[in-house]
Design an enzyme around this catalytic site. Structure first.
Site, PDB file in Angstrom:
ATOM      1  N   HIS A 224       0.919  -1.091   0.156  1.00  0.00           N
ATOM      2  CA  HIS A 224       0.037  -0.067   0.138  1.00  0.00           C
ATOM      3  C   HIS A 224       0.777   1.240   0.017  1.00  0.00           C
ATOM      4  CE1 HIS A 224      -2.905   2.572   1.099  1.00  0.00           C
ATOM      5  NE2 HIS A 224      -3.903   1.989   1.431  1.00  0.00           N
TER       6      HIS A 224
ATOM      7  N   GLU B 279      -0.554   1.520  -5.485  1.00  0.00           N
ATOM      8  CA  GLU B 279      -0.477   0.221  -4.887  1.00  0.00           C
ATOM      9  C   GLU B 279      -0.399  -0.983  -5.635  1.00  0.00           C
ATOM     10  OE1 GLU B 279      -3.508   0.205  -1.891  1.00  0.00           O
ATOM     11  OE2 GLU B 279      -3.727   2.332  -2.087  1.00  0.00           O
TER      12      GLU B 279
END
Length: 298
Positions: free
Chosen positions: A169, A272
């Site tokens: 992330h 991400e």
């Protein structure tokens, strides 16, 4: 192990040091001829990557809480064994338990060309099985050099098949979100989480001027964030992933988030490396899968 034991067993003089930094959490600091980096053992989360000659590539919230039981806001959180909310139990932790678990040091070494490799591990335990009833071995492997390579490697150590979703992330540090453009997603289908519908991006360049949560699927392409005011392009290549997520919460949502400033959305974007949608990972007993993001400056 305590900090002294970690330094004795894994430290590399002048290159790798263990110390307690934010919130007394154990960190690994890496300094080599290419870059500097900071990795927290809590969450196996890299919080800084500073190549020689440029400002930090990763964004960290100045309000981030460094406390066991809470997620660190910024850097590259590890989402595993699910991405987003749990599919069946909303009380389970957002993005899984990996980012709020303490990982163990597996190996630290200097590579042939002077890069630094750090490997951390997390295995199933009574605590993880409260949320996910499977036996597994997970590794986070960081290679700090001219580029940053981050790999989540998951192995099925049980006697039955299991599936999982995951993400690296990544928060990227920007001069200003409205200054940047993202290349690499042209003609790619995506799911817009904000309205639940699916679209195809026709534009070559993606600009951001409002809240965005797009999950692009069936894509293995590199993405490039062009930031003219920082005079750099950030290239994000990947392996073992067919989804890419672009996220910026924008002003209204930032005001509802306790661990970011109200204007935080202006200085970062998340791009991400993801396993989700039609790229959920299924592992038979004994199988492994690696999800890798390779981040470089151009």
């Amino acid at each position: 192990m305590n900090i002294d034991d970690l330094n004795e067993n894994f430290g590399v003089e002048g290159e790798v040091c263990f110390m307690e930094l934010e919130g007394d959490l154990p960190f690994i600091t890496v300094t080599n001829k290419y870059a500097e980096a900071d990795i927290c053992l809590y969450g196996a989360q890299i919080t800084g990557f500073r190549p020689a000659g440029t400002t930090d590539v990763l964004w960290m919230s100045p309000y981030s809480v460094f406390e066991v039981g809470k997620a660190i806001r910024g850097g590259i959180p590890v989402c595993f064994p699910w991405f987003g909310p749990h599919a069946e139990n909303a009380d389970f932790p957002q993005h899984g338990f990996a980012r709020t678990s303490m990982w163990q040091v597996l190996e630290v070494k200097t590579l042939e060309k002077g890069e630094t490799s750090v490997a951390l591990q997390l295995n199933n335990s009574a605590q993880t099985q409260k949320f996910w009833p499977h036996e597994f071995a997970a590794k986070m492997i960081f290679i700090i050099g001219k580029s940053l390579s981050v790999t989540l490697e998951v192995s099925n150590t049980s006697t039955h098949e299991f599936s999982y979703t995951a993400a690296l992330h990544s928060y990227f540090n920007l001069s200003g979100v409205e200054n940047i453009s993202i290349e690499g997603l042209e003609n790619t289908s995506y799911e817009n989480q904000l309205d639940g519908k699916r679209y195809t991006q026709e534009e070559r360049l993606l600009g951001i001027s409002e809240a965005i949560t797009r999950h692009y699927f069936n894509t293995t392409a590199d993405c490039v964030i062009t930031d003219p005011y920082f005079n750099r392009n950030i290239r994000i290549a990947k392996e073992g992933s067919k989804c890419s997520t672009v996220w910026n919460p924008w002003a209204a949502t930032c005001k509802q988030m306790s661990d970011v400033p109200n204007n935080a959305y202006e200085t970062f974007v998340c791009l991400e490396t993801v396993n989700n949608i039609n790229d959920k990972i299924v592992l038979a007993p004994g199988q492994s899968h690696g999800t890798t993001a390779i981040i470089s400056i151009e």
